[in-house]
Design an enzyme around this catalytic site. Structure first.
Site, PDB file in Angstrom:
ATOM      1  N   ASP A 179     -52.448  46.599  28.040  1.00 24.00           N
ATOM      2  CA  ASP A 179     -52.542  47.474  26.984  1.00 24.00           C
ATOM      3  C   ASP A 179     -53.198  49.014  27.809  1.00 24.00           C
ATOM      4  OD1 ASP A 179     -53.053  48.541  25.212  1.00 24.00           O
ATOM      5  OD2 ASP A 179     -54.466  47.074  23.862  1.00 24.00           O
TER       6      ASP A 179
ATOM      7  N   HIS B  70     -47.114  54.897  30.212  1.00 18.10           N
ATOM      8  CA  HIS B  70     -46.465  53.756  29.914  1.00 18.10           C
ATOM      9  C   HIS B  70     -45.745  53.666  31.815  1.00 18.10           C
ATOM     10  CE1 HIS B  70     -46.567  53.358  26.237  1.00 18.10           C
ATOM     11  NE2 HIS B  70     -46.350  54.145  25.766  1.00 18.10           N
TER      12      HIS B  70
ATOM     13  N   LEU C  17     -40.952  33.301  42.365  1.00 20.72           N
ATOM     14  CA  LEU C  17     -42.333  33.620  41.329  1.00 20.72           C
ATOM     15  C   LEU C  17     -41.283  33.754  39.820  1.00 20.72           C
ATOM     16  CD1 LEU C  17     -44.585  35.419  39.919  1.00 20.72           C
ATOM     17  CD2 LEU C  17     -43.698  37.028  40.483  1.00 20.72           C
TER      18      LEU C  17
HETATM   19  C1  IPE Z   1     -50.318  44.609  22.267  1.00 26.17           C
HETATM   20  O1  IPE Z   1     -51.069  45.691  22.575  1.00 26.17           O
HETATM   21  C2  IPE Z   1     -48.830  44.070  22.852  1.00 26.17           C
HETATM   22  C3  IPE Z   1     -48.744  44.564  24.035  1.00 26.17           C
HETATM   23  C4  IPE Z   1     -48.661  45.072  25.903  1.00 26.17           C
HETATM   24  C5  IPE Z   1     -47.168  45.081  24.752  1.00 26.17           C
HETATM   25  P1  IPE Z   1     -50.903  46.413  21.558  1.00 26.17           P
HETATM   26  O2  IPE Z   1     -51.500  48.019  21.238  1.00 26.17           O
HETATM   27  O3  IPE Z   1     -49.497  47.097  21.097  1.00 26.17           O
HETATM   28  O4  IPE Z   1     -52.150  45.964  20.365  1.00 26.17           O
HETATM   29  P2  IPE Z   1     -52.915  46.329  19.109  1.00 26.17           P
HETATM   30  O5  IPE Z   1     -52.145  47.019  18.316  1.00 26.17           O
HETATM   31  O6  IPE Z   1     -53.956  47.200  20.023  1.00 26.17           O
HETATM   32  O7  IPE Z   1     -53.381  45.141  19.158  1.00 26.17           O
HETATM   33  C1  IPE Z   2     -49.327  49.715  25.917  1.00 24.39           C
HETATM   34  O1  IPE Z   2     -50.418  50.360  26.239  1.00 24.39           O
HETATM   35  C2  IPE Z   2     -47.737  49.182  26.721  1.00 24.39           C
HETATM   36  C3  IPE Z   2     -47.710  48.694  25.102  1.00 24.39           C
HETATM   37  C4  IPE Z   2     -48.457  48.396  23.689  1.00 24.39           C
HETATM   38  C5  IPE Z   2     -46.194  49.024  24.725  1.00 24.39           C
HETATM   39  P1  IPE Z   2     -50.468  50.929  24.539  1.00 24.39           P
HETATM   40  O2  IPE Z   2     -49.426  51.585  24.574  1.00 24.39           O
HETATM   41  O3  IPE Z   2     -50.756  50.077  23.576  1.00 24.39           O
HETATM   42  O4  IPE Z   2     -51.314  52.236  25.037  1.00 24.39           O
HETATM   43  P2  IPE Z   2     -52.754  52.393  23.890  1.00 24.39           P
HETATM   44  O5  IPE Z   2     -53.881  51.246  23.740  1.00 24.39           O
HETATM   45  O6  IPE Z   2     -52.840  53.157  23.345  1.00 24.39           O
HETATM   46  O7  IPE Z   2     -54.176  53.051  25.139  1.00 24.39           O
HETATM   47 MG    MG Z   3     -52.447  49.046  22.877  1.00 26.82          MG
END
Ligand code: IPE
Ligand code: IPE
Ligand code: MG
Length: 256
Positions: free
Chosen positions: A32, A49, A143
């Site tokens: 995240d 990303h 792995l």
């Molecule tokens: C969880 O992260 C999903 C992934 C890392 C793929 P999100 O950014 O979507 O989660 P919330 O919305 O903060 O709970």
């Molecule tokens: C995690 O990073 C990746 C996915 C959920 C696909 P985020 O896109 O949720 O990044 P933040 O949480 O908005 O910073």
């Molecule tokens: Mg996120």
């Protein structure tokens, strides 16, 4: 000078103690913070990303050397469809790029790749590349890399319940024969051990519908590091924290 030396000594001792502890066999990661990483640099979210993809590469490369046998990465949740269409499309384009580019390297590294999640409503092109990647790496054993894509913990449990219910309705399964093991055998993670350690980056302290069943007794580790900044050292730090944990599984301390 003396003080610094003794501190170093102390640190060294701590390292030895840490290394003596158990190592997690299965590590799961909620990757995240990609969006915030990009935002902080004035970049579009998709660049976060892309940087996150590099972090995936680093972690996959270092995992076997750290004793990790299973690595499960949350790449796209069933709720992530709520994001703007452009971001979702960008994410799937990146996924295809990663899988197409990396499959031969992953195979050379002995990495078996499996995708966990609902495939039906994935873009056709994504479906194709993930199937090819799974088939090409099927013989690898160094792995086990699980990529959770269009994955949701509740959806996974519902799917398992439905499968058991239809077997029961067909007279092939006695309701009383349904145990935790029987249900677990219907999950995407069938045959794999539950995660020993869950890491979530970016400071958020929630599960966001990840592996709800499998995390029942997993040790949780949260770090403020944003996923694109996550290094091999950060992974080593999480493992060091894990070694200090005492897992009791509802029992009592196992000492004398
Ligand atoms: C969880 O992260 C999903 C992934 C890392 C793929 P999100 O950014 O979507 O989660 P919330 O919305 O903060 O709970
Ligand atoms: C995690 O990073 C990746 C996915 C959920 C696909 P985020 O896109 O949720 O990044 P933040 O949480 O908005 O910073
Ligand atoms: Mg996120």
């Amino acid at each position: 000078m003396q003080g610094v030396n003794s501190l170093k000594q102390g640190e060294r001792q701590e390292m030895v103690v840490q290394e003596a502890g158990p190592r997690p066999e299965h590590v799961a990661i909620i990757m995240d913070g990609n969006g915030r990483w990009a935002q902080a640099r004035g970049l579009p979210r998709i660049m976060g990303h892309r940087a996150g993809m590099e972090a995936v590469r680093r972690v996959v490369q270092s995992a076997p050397g750290l004793g990790i046998k299973y690595l499960t990465l949350f790449a796209f949740s069933t709720e992530n469809w709520r994001r703007p269409r452009l971001e979702v499309e960008g994410l799937f384009a990146l996924l295809r790029e990663y899988v197409e580019k990396e499959t031969s390297d992953l195979k050379a590294q002995g990495v078996r790749v499996r995708f966990l999640g609902e495939r039906e409503n994935l873009p056709q092109a994504a479906k194709k590349v993930i199937e090819r990647c799974e088939a090409e790496t099927a013989g690898c054993t160094r792995l086990m890399l699980n990529i959770a894509l269009n994955y949701g913990g509740r959806a996974e449990i519902v799917r398992a319940a439905r499968a058991l219910a239809s077997r029961a309705a067909a007279g092939q399964l006695e309701p009383d024969a349904i145990t935790a093991e029987v249900l677990a055998a219907e999950l995407y993670t069938r045959g794999m051990p539950d995660p020993d350690l869950l890491i979530r980056t970016s400071g958020e302290m929630r599960l966001s519908n990840f592996l709800l069943w499998q995390l029942a007794y997993t040790e949780l580790y949260f770090t403020d590091v944003l996923w694109p900044d996550f290094t091999q050292d950060d992974l080593a730090q999480a493992l060091a924290a894990y070694r200090k944990r005492e897992r009791r599984f509802g029992g009592i301390q196992n000492r004398g």
